[in-house]
Design a protein around this motif. Structure first.
Motif, PDB file in Angstrom:
ATOM      1  N   THR A   1       7.251  10.577   0.261  1.00  0.00           N
ATOM      2  CA  THR A   1       6.436  11.112   1.129  1.00  0.00           C
ATOM      3  C   THR A   1       6.502  12.775   1.142  1.00  0.00           C
ATOM      4  O   THR A   1       7.692  13.279   1.590  1.00  0.00           O
TER       5      THR A   1
ATOM      6  N   SER B   1       2.801   6.176   6.900  1.00  0.00           N
ATOM      7  CA  SER B   1       3.625   5.470   5.781  1.00  0.00           C
ATOM      8  C   SER B   1       4.281   6.193   5.165  1.00  0.00           C
ATOM      9  O   SER B   1       4.370   7.393   5.018  1.00  0.00           O
TER      10      SER B   1
ATOM     11  N   ARG C   1       6.286   6.295   1.210  1.00  0.00           N
ATOM     12  CA  ARG C   1       6.093   5.794  -0.204  1.00  0.00           C
ATOM     13  C   ARG C   1       7.504   6.125  -0.748  1.00  0.00           C
ATOM     14  O   ARG C   1       8.322   6.906  -0.552  1.00  0.00           O
TER      15      ARG C   1
ATOM     16  N   SER D   1       4.408   1.444  -0.841  1.00  0.00           N
ATOM     17  CA  SER D   1       4.243   1.939   0.420  1.00  0.00           C
ATOM     18  C   SER D   1       4.778   1.218   1.674  1.00  0.00           C
ATOM     19  O   SER D   1       4.197   0.115   1.474  1.00  0.00           O
TER      20      SER D   1
END
Length: 576
Positions: free
Chosen positions: A48, A63, A65, A149
């Motif tokens: 991310t 979120s 990842r 994710s």
């Protein structure tokens, strides 16, 4: 690249966090910079971007990842760590399914070599050492659980007892407040116990110093407790403690031991009172305890934060070989593809009652487009079409055209290719081939046909800026117009190719021939039965005009044209 934040001593981090959170204008970005970086990567990577992580810290939502880690060993791809909640078996199944579907032609083999020493070890074997490993893994990250994710929602119950989505600053601030309260209550509880013990020790010391008199009171008095309290100025608690002691314990009481314990507890009491009375000392104690917990229970971050390019799956054109092929369409809608561009489709065998209808040349990694008699388009991957060694397969097995409607033309080439679509009613427009692509089995409406009109063969354009179109009508008129006068449309009826006067229904004038030419290099030949008329540059110029005009009447005897041909002259012919 991993973040460049150096490892910190946790006591320094805690002290810095406490100091920063005390500031009224504390910046969350500065707080995030205090977080320590990993010492070694042993788990999947967090990919991310830093800006998104900061947004999560600021809002409490977002979120994260995670991506598997891999390395190369003797040309093979070895996956050594997977994202959380991802199993090796599932990854094997997902990759194997793509190999079965021929979506990974660059992979030869796939093995799971995981064991107790290597909990995750998936080996992917490329077909050759020329395969771009980075592209393969980028595709796998996009199409399998090698990249996942995870939703972040920092919703929790705070010190006020109510649930709320909190950002990082609020969480750390409330946790520190709670920790301060907890440590303060613990110290106060300990201080209260010490004070009570010191109070008892004071009474026991009085009993020891006056042990004979205490024994006499206990032996002679019916109610010794009030007598002891009055005689020695004791409290209820001290008197109860003395009366609960056995005689043997009284004998064992020693002034040195009592005073030793009293000295130790007094020192501890003084230390606790000093800590509770100083915010700085209380914070230092919390930092010390956190540091001790880290030494006992902590470890380095296992998921490094790195920057990676976005995962992207292969498109069909990138995994299919780009070979020259020819696509042949029969009159009854049977389709097949032959390797190369040298094949003569008229010489192929066709089913009984069937014959050649149309053919087009292109590359195997392109999409083929088919037009039905109503002007709808359908598309399919060229490499998926059956081989021309057989008689092909019916397009009705792939698509669902309207009842009773057949396929009449095939278009094939690069997605950005331009085609001239027209009807024999005299309307047309330019369309880009990729606008005809569709995944809908029922097709896509492209060319709107006036009543009782038909589609003319689509014309592939090589240079719309310099090309002209030559159009001949059933009334014997020829008009040559620059293609640039036609509009580019994704769909529709189009505009008039030339000005056809309105007549009665029975006398409706139609287009009988349409071709693309370059007046400076092309020769135009008209065929009427066995006769033909050749028009060169000067003749072509005489028939050239604007799209809004009628055109020029052809000579007598050549007004019922059967077909029109365009021949490009060689450079040496132009000067002969």
């Amino acid at each position: 690249m991993a973040t460049d934040i150096p490892p910190h001593n946790l006591s320094e981090v805690a002290a810095a966090c406490i100091h920063l959170l005390k500031q009224p204008n504390a910046d969350l970005a500065d707080l995030c910079a205090l977080l320590p970086a990993p010492d070694y990567p042993t788990e999947a990577e967090i990919i991310t971007p830093a800006a998104e992580l900061l947004k999560i810290y600021e809002t409490g939502n977002g979120s994260i990842r995670m991506r598997a880690t891999y390395s190369r060993e003797k040309g093979d791809i070895v996956i050594t760590a997977l994202p959380h909640q991802t199993s090796s078996g599932k990854i094997i199944t997902q990759i194997a399914a793509q190999m079965t579907a021929k979506k990974l032609p660059m992979i030869e083999d796939l093995r799971d070599e995981s064991d107790h020493e290597n909990p995750v070890r998936l080996v992917i074997v490329p077909r050759s050492n020329r395969i771009d490993i980075e592209n393969v893994m980028t595709h796998l990250f996009a199409t399998t659980d090698l990249e996942r994710s995870y939703r972040v929602n920092l919703n929790m119950i705070g010190l006020d007892g109510r649930p709320q989505v909190k950002n990082l600053k609020m969480i750390l601030g409330e946790w520190l407040d709670y920790r301060l309260q907890t440590v303060r209550r613990r110290l106060e509880h300990r201080l209260d116990k010490i004070r009570k013990r010191l109070h008892l020790l004071e009474g026991l010391l009085i009993a020891y110093l006056n042990i004979n008199e205490v024994i006499a009171i206990i032996r002679d008095q019916d109610k010794p407790k009030p007598v002891l309290i009055k005689k020695f100025s004791l409290s209820q608690v001290q008197a109860d403690a003395i009366l609960e002691l056995r005689l043997r314990q009284l004998a064992k009481l020693e002034e040195v031991k009592i005073r030793g314990e009293e000295k130790t507890l007094s020192k501890e009491r003084k230390s606790l009172e000093s800590t509770l009375g100083s915010e700085k000392k209380l914070n230092n104690l919390i930092i010390k305890e956190i540091n001790e917990d880290v030494k006992k229970y902590g470890d380095s971050r296992r998921s490094p934060i790195v920057e990676r390019q976005q995962a992207q799956a292969f498109d069909d054109t990138s995994i299919v070989p780009s070979d020259p092929i020819s696509i042949i369409l029969s009159a009854k809608g049977w389709i097949r593809a032959a390797k190369g561009h040298e094949i003569d489709p008229t010489t192929l065998n066709y089913r009984a009652g069937d014959q050649f209808a149309d053919a087009c040349q292109g590359r195997s990694n392109h999409q083929a487009v088919f037009l039905d008699a109503t002007g709808r388009s359908y598309s399919a991957a060229a490499h998926s079409l059956p081989s021309a060694r057989g008689q092909g397969e019916p397009l009705t097995g792939r698509f669902t055209p309207p009842n009773g409607i057949g396929f009449v033309h095939v278009l094939f080439g690069a997605p950005k290719s331009d085609y001239l679509l027209a009807s024999n009613a005299g309307y047309g427009f330019i369309v880009t081939l990729e606008n005809l692509y569709t995944k809908n089995k029922a097709g896509k409406a492209i060319l709107t046909l006036p009543q009782n009109s038909k589609i003319l063969p689509p014309l592939l354009m090589s240079d719309p800026e310099t090309q002209y179109y030559a159009v001949i009508t059933s009334a014997g008129y020829l008009s040559i117009v620059p293609v640039s006068e036609l509009p580019r449309l994704p769909r529709g009826k189009g505009v008039k190719l030339l000005n056809i006067p309105a007549k009665s229904k029975n006398e409706r004038e139609t287009v009988v021939a349409l071709k693309l030419i370059k007046p400076t290099t092309d020769i135009l030949t008209l065929y009427v039965g066995k006769r033909h008329l050749t028009l060169k540059e000067r003749d072509i110029e005489a028939y050239t005009g604007e799209r809004s005009r009628r055109g020029q009447k052809l000579p007598r005897g050549f007004q019922k044209v059967d077909r029109l041909e365009v021949v490009t002259q060689r450079d040496d012919d132009l000067f002969s």
